[in-house]
Design a protein around this motif. Sequence first.
Motif, mmCIF file in Angstrom:
data_model
loop_
_atom_site.group_PDB
_atom_site.id
_atom_site.type_symbol
_atom_site.label_atom_id
_atom_site.label_comp_id
_atom_site.label_asym_id
_atom_site.label_seq_id
_atom_site.Cartn_x
_atom_site.Cartn_y
_atom_site.Cartn_z
ATOM 1 N N THR A 176 -20.670 -0.897 33.185
ATOM 2 C CA THR A 176 -21.167 -1.596 33.775
ATOM 3 C C THR A 176 -20.849 -1.188 35.613
ATOM 4 O O THR A 176 -21.234 -1.898 36.009
ATOM 5 N N ALA A 177 -20.430 -0.051 35.528
ATOM 6 C CA ALA A 177 -20.100 -0.028 37.088
ATOM 7 C C ALA A 177 -21.366 0.184 37.757
ATOM 8 O O ALA A 177 -21.209 -0.054 39.182
ATOM 9 N N ALA A 178 -22.450 0.894 36.935
ATOM 10 C CA ALA A 178 -23.798 1.409 37.759
ATOM 11 C C ALA A 178 -24.544 0.414 37.782
ATOM 12 O O ALA A 178 -25.552 0.182 38.362
ATOM 13 N N LEU A 179 -24.037 -1.009 37.225
ATOM 14 C CA LEU A 179 -24.903 -2.081 37.048
ATOM 15 C C LEU A 179 -24.947 -3.535 37.806
ATOM 16 O O LEU A 179 -24.051 -3.119 38.178
ATOM 17 N N ASP A 180 -25.743 -4.182 37.906
ATOM 18 C CA ASP A 180 -26.089 -5.499 38.522
ATOM 19 C C ASP A 180 -25.355 -6.021 37.640
ATOM 20 O O ASP A 180 -24.460 -6.095 36.626
ATOM 21 N N ARG A 181 -25.043 -7.719 38.779
ATOM 22 C CA ARG A 181 -24.120 -8.430 37.619
ATOM 23 C C ARG A 181 -25.110 -8.919 36.188
ATOM 24 O O ARG A 181 -24.726 -8.582 35.753
ATOM 25 N N GLU A 182 -26.486 -8.909 36.717
ATOM 26 C CA GLU A 182 -27.262 -9.383 35.531
ATOM 27 C C GLU A 182 -27.549 -8.459 34.439
ATOM 28 O O GLU A 182 -27.243 -8.734 32.784
ATOM 29 N N SER A 183 -27.544 -7.114 34.681
ATOM 30 C CA SER A 183 -27.794 -5.576 34.014
ATOM 31 C C SER A 183 -26.191 -5.749 33.034
ATOM 32 O O SER A 183 -26.145 -5.730 31.671
ATOM 33 N N GLY A 184 -25.202 -5.911 34.202
ATOM 34 C CA GLY A 184 -23.450 -6.229 33.759
ATOM 35 C C GLY A 184 -23.534 -7.059 32.881
ATOM 36 O O GLY A 184 -22.936 -7.197 31.275
ATOM 37 N N ALA A 185 -23.685 -8.252 32.939
ATOM 38 C CA ALA A 185 -24.048 -9.142 32.211
ATOM 39 C C ALA A 185 -24.262 -8.883 30.823
ATOM 40 O O ALA A 185 -23.788 -9.696 29.674
ATOM 41 N N ASN A 186 -25.584 -8.692 30.824
ATOM 42 C CA ASN A 186 -25.725 -8.600 29.725
ATOM 43 C C ASN A 186 -25.582 -7.881 28.353
ATOM 44 O O ASN A 186 -25.709 -7.982 27.128
ATOM 45 N N VAL A 187 -25.753 -6.613 29.355
ATOM 46 C CA VAL A 187 -24.758 -5.437 28.375
ATOM 47 C C VAL A 187 -23.481 -5.838 27.846
ATOM 48 O O VAL A 187 -23.487 -5.845 26.357
ATOM 49 N N VAL A 188 -22.473 -6.478 28.642
ATOM 50 C CA VAL A 188 -21.467 -7.516 28.141
ATOM 51 C C VAL A 188 -21.287 -8.249 26.707
ATOM 52 O O VAL A 188 -21.026 -8.492 25.699
ATOM 53 N N ASP A 189 -22.467 -9.203 26.982
ATOM 54 C CA ASP A 189 -23.371 -9.926 26.150
ATOM 55 C C ASP A 189 -23.509 -9.417 24.700
ATOM 56 O O ASP A 189 -23.460 -9.638 23.603
ATOM 57 N N LEU A 190 -24.490 -8.176 25.062
ATOM 58 C CA LEU A 190 -25.532 -7.550 23.419
ATOM 59 C C LEU A 190 -23.395 -7.172 22.566
ATOM 60 O O LEU A 190 -24.004 -7.620 21.776
#
Length: 234
Positions: A176-190
């Motif tokens: 998630t280092a290169a992701l904004d907050r929403e994108s990072g949260a979406n990845v971890v949620d998945l």
Amino acid sequence: MPPDSDPPIAAHDLNHWFGTGEARKQALFDVTLKVKRGSLTVLMGPSGSGKTTLLTLLGCLREVQDGSVQLLGHELHGANGALLTTLRRRLGFVFQAHNLHNSLTARQNVVMGLQVHGNLPADQADTAASHVLHLVGLGDRLDYLPANLSGGQKQRVAVARALVGNPDVIFADEPTAALDRESGANVVDLIKRLGRERGTTTVMVTHDNRVLDQADRIVTLEDGRIVGDRQTNT
């Protein structure tokens, strides 16, 4: 579902060195760790603490020198190349550098993640790739080249490529280092959803404090040793 007494990942008295002769330096010291099936375990610690070294040893990307690593019921210490290849086909890898092929579309990059699993018919591979790209929020970017995607979108393609083969275990290094907050949260949620629905186990190295609330367990390393290990309430 396998019982918890037979975890998908178990390391015991794991030591590792880099270099030779006088330059030889120990990177891990007597690391013992069991990871529960379906969980999200986060490895934390300062740079040089051994997090990525441990991740690559658990994921059979680096040879086990001393101690034991059991991955999906198989011992990695002394394992031959054929076994390691077979095991890697059951794993998904996500790294900070997305490593996409610039001449391939998002969907084609994800299809590449299926090639290690054998000769899946092209239409089935395309359908699977499209499905997982929809899951990571890129359903409208299937035929985009990496040059036409943002940094966060490229990383989500890399995540989709790791997930498309329905791996038993995901190893993620700063995903998630290169992701904004929403994108990072979406990845971890998945990743969390895969753990609940499919029993997918994830080990993630991160400095991203935003991920900690999602973790089932946080293991802290310092100078090659585990200095903290706590379960969370998630």
